[in-house]
Write a protein that holds these residues in place. Structure first.
Motif, mmCIF file in Angstrom:
data_model
loop_
_atom_site.group_PDB
_atom_site.id
_atom_site.type_symbol
_atom_site.label_atom_id
_atom_site.label_comp_id
_atom_site.label_asym_id
_atom_site.label_seq_id
_atom_site.Cartn_x
_atom_site.Cartn_y
_atom_site.Cartn_z
ATOM 1 N N SER A 156 -25.177 -24.617 75.512
ATOM 2 C CA SER A 156 -26.277 -25.284 76.152
ATOM 3 C C SER A 156 -27.198 -25.693 75.427
ATOM 4 O O SER A 156 -28.016 -26.672 75.496
ATOM 5 C CB SER A 156 -26.513 -24.448 77.533
ATOM 6 O OG SER A 156 -25.472 -24.361 78.567
ATOM 7 N N ASN A 160 -28.764 -29.367 74.857
ATOM 8 C CA ASN A 160 -30.256 -29.830 75.442
ATOM 9 C C ASN A 160 -30.894 -30.299 74.103
ATOM 10 O O ASN A 160 -31.849 -31.046 74.358
ATOM 11 C CB ASN A 160 -30.991 -28.430 75.861
ATOM 12 C CG ASN A 160 -30.674 -28.253 77.274
ATOM 13 O OD1 ASN A 160 -30.306 -29.026 78.144
ATOM 14 N ND2 ASN A 160 -30.666 -26.652 77.498
ATOM 15 N N LEU A 163 -29.599 -33.957 74.042
ATOM 16 C CA LEU A 163 -30.369 -34.585 75.198
ATOM 17 C C LEU A 163 -31.718 -35.317 75.150
ATOM 18 O O LEU A 163 -32.079 -36.287 75.544
ATOM 19 C CB LEU A 163 -30.162 -33.536 76.578
ATOM 20 C CG LEU A 163 -30.729 -34.003 77.772
ATOM 21 C CD1 LEU A 163 -29.730 -34.968 78.390
ATOM 22 C CD2 LEU A 163 -30.691 -33.033 78.795
ATOM 23 N N GLU A 164 -32.578 -34.573 74.331
ATOM 24 C CA GLU A 164 -33.782 -35.116 74.073
ATOM 25 C C GLU A 164 -33.911 -36.579 73.262
ATOM 26 O O GLU A 164 -34.649 -37.301 73.372
ATOM 27 C CB GLU A 164 -34.857 -34.336 73.329
ATOM 28 C CG GLU A 164 -34.787 -32.674 74.136
ATOM 29 C CD GLU A 164 -35.588 -31.726 73.334
ATOM 30 O OE1 GLU A 164 -35.812 -32.200 72.137
ATOM 31 O OE2 GLU A 164 -35.736 -30.676 73.666
ATOM 32 N N ARG A 250 -27.130 -39.750 82.477
ATOM 33 C CA ARG A 250 -28.140 -39.168 82.000
ATOM 34 C C ARG A 250 -29.246 -38.915 82.987
ATOM 35 O O ARG A 250 -30.125 -37.696 83.098
ATOM 36 C CB ARG A 250 -28.638 -39.695 80.895
ATOM 37 C CG ARG A 250 -29.892 -39.229 80.046
ATOM 38 C CD ARG A 250 -30.141 -40.122 78.589
ATOM 39 N NE ARG A 250 -30.454 -41.376 78.930
ATOM 40 C CZ ARG A 250 -31.994 -41.648 79.316
ATOM 41 N NH1 ARG A 250 -32.958 -40.755 78.865
ATOM 42 N NH2 ARG A 250 -32.304 -42.774 79.558
ATOM 43 N N LEU A 254 -30.785 -35.055 83.884
ATOM 44 C CA LEU A 254 -32.325 -34.915 83.511
ATOM 45 C C LEU A 254 -33.127 -34.405 84.868
ATOM 46 O O LEU A 254 -33.948 -33.596 85.097
ATOM 47 C CB LEU A 254 -33.022 -36.099 83.168
ATOM 48 C CG LEU A 254 -32.638 -36.658 81.706
ATOM 49 C CD1 LEU A 254 -33.298 -37.828 81.383
ATOM 50 C CD2 LEU A 254 -33.043 -35.527 80.527
ATOM 51 N N GLY A 258 -31.038 -30.574 82.812
ATOM 52 C CA GLY A 258 -30.567 -30.339 81.566
ATOM 53 C C GLY A 258 -29.518 -29.323 81.922
ATOM 54 O O GLY A 258 -29.112 -28.737 83.092
#
Length: 469
Positions: A156, A160, A163-164, A250, A254, A258
């Motif tokens: 995870s 994460n 993901l940013e 996405r 968000l 996340g």
């Protein structure tokens, strides 16, 4: 998302309460008069068996599986109608399969500039960084992020981190051993958008089903799982993500914050958070995503302990929301039946066995267990007979169906053991992954991956797991 020590203590307390309640339910019938000792099990078998037949098996038999239609034309030039897709892989020590994965993503049909592959090298100690550096020179769509091995948050945390960086509408999460058909995005993305899904889980197909009886049984289990999920969803129930081959919006991801860095099963945890936010999850039978099944019983035992721990943890963490008015009646009924069959039954059956030994009376929960296993065997046979793309599903006959039922008995060992550990021992979260061996490598860059001289190679396949305690 991370939990402190108090959250861990609360989970242990909830696990202990769950264990005590199941123990009482399993032992109490032994003190009933002989004519009534089977009443609890017969009642549960009737109610849950009837629900399974109506909601899962019969509905799944009547319906055609969810199949994304073939694209009318390859999406190779015009990007205006094709949303950007980010394929994301968290990789640790994946030298045996990482080069093959990159080539497979390069073969996907999607407009140039609209597809990016993100690989998070999570502190690999093998040749994974060297392979990725070479692959970046050959594939402009490949982006590599690196973080220390002790960065925390497990898979995870790696997801994460990337993901940013993402800007695409959709995020496709894969394991390093994943294999996809070239047209998967052409079919999956339009199907997800047309259905209004916040996430879609592809059916998981076992690439090495013919390796041994254990991998054959896992192939049966994956077909069984996908069919059950379709049936649950079709009757107003709940579908769940399975990690490899999950397409995520996405925006939806968000919205729920996340990935949870305090769980060993990011996919199951995310499924419940999406559910509680009213963001629907779909299940797609074809096209599938292929992956390797573990080859040995010790590896299976370690993998299933992790799945069981994460599965129980999400019910403990999100229990109040699951019984609130955020969910409809059909969803609550579906989750209740699933929880009773998947988690309560194995623990109660173990307590029943203990009660049998203590009181020297006959077992009382066997009707419940037999009905659950019999229905599972019927579902396995039905799932494996469905038309499917990808690797052929195991052929069905009485012997193979019996193998599938016998294989599912391992949950009667895993669930009680994990519940006991969760109730008694503190949790220690570490990076969780299954070692991927890969097929026979053809790329010289990965020719030494998974060699017979490697203790983690074919003769020593293992899984890196979280520890409770």
């Amino acid at each position: 998302m991370a939990a402190g020590g108090s959250d861990s203590d609360r989970r242990r307390a909830k696990a202990a309460l769950f264990l005590a309640c199941c123990g009482l339910v399993g032992i109490a019938p032994h003190w009933l008069p002989p004519g009534r000792s089977l009443v609890p099990a017969l009642t549960l078998a009737t109610l849950l068996g009837g629900y399974s037949l109506r909601t899962v098996l019969l509905q799944a038999v009547r319906r055609r599986p969810n199949v994304a239609p073939a694209a009318a034309a390859p999406a190779t030039s015009e990007a205006g109608t094709c949303p950007a897709v980010d394929v994301v892989v968290a990789a640790r020590d994946e030298q045996a399969v990482i080069a093959r994965l990159v080539e497979r993503i390069a073969a996907l049909r999607w407009p140039q500039g609209q597809l990016t592959l993100w690989v998070v090298d999570d502190g690999s100690n093998d040749r994974t960084p060297e392979l990725l550096a070479d692959l970046q020179g050959r594939h402009p769509f490949l982006q590599v992020l690196r973080r220390p091995r002790d960065a925390g948050g497990g898979k995870s945390g790696a997801l994460n981190l990337v993901l940013e960086q993402l800007g695409g509408r959709w995020m496709l999460v894969l394991d390093a051993d994943a294999d996809l058909q070239p047209d998967v995005l052409e079919r999956l993305v339009p199907w997800a958008e047309a259905g209004g899904w916040a996430a879609v889980q592809l059916r998981k197909a076992v690439a090495n089903a013919q390796s041994n009886l254990l991998t054959t049984a896992q192939a049966m289990e994956m077909a069984f799982d996908a069919m059950i999920q379709e049936g649950r969803l079709a009757n107003g129930g709940v579908a769940e993500l399975r990690g490899n081959g999950q397409l995520l919006s996405r925006e939806a991801l968000l919205k729920v914050g996340g990935f949870n860095e305090d769980t060993v099963t990011d996919d199951l945890d995310l499924s419940f958070r999406l559910l509680l936010e009213g963001l629907p999850i779909g299940v797609l039978w074809d096209p599938p995503v292929q992956e390797e099944a573990v080859l040995t019983l010790p590896a299976l035992w370690r993998q299933r302990q992790r799945w069981a721990e994460g599965g129980l943890q999400r019910f403990f963490d999100y229990g109040p929301g699951l019984v609130s008015d955020r969910l409809g009646f059909s969803q609550k009924l579906d989750l209740t039946c699933f929880f009773l069959l998947q988690y309560v039954l194995p623990v109660v059956a173990s307590a029943d066995l203990i009660g049998t030994l203590l009181t020297r009376t006959a077992p009382t929960m066997w009707p419940f267990s037999i009905v659950a296993l019999a229905l599972s065997g019927m579902a396995i046979a039905t799932g494996c007979r469905r038309p499917s793309e990808g690797p052929p599903l195991p052929a069905m006959n009485p012997l193979s169906a019996g193998l599938g039922i016998l294989y599912l008995v391992h949950w009667f060992l895993v669930i009680p053991w994990v519940t006991l550990k969760m109730a008694l021992l503190p949790k220690k979260l570490v990076w969780v992954k299954t070692l991927h061996l890969g097929a026979e490598p053809t790329d010289p860059l990965q020719a030494d991956g998974g060699s017979s001289d490697d203790p983690d190679g074919p003769d020593g396949q293992k899984e890196l797991v979280s520890e409770v305690g």
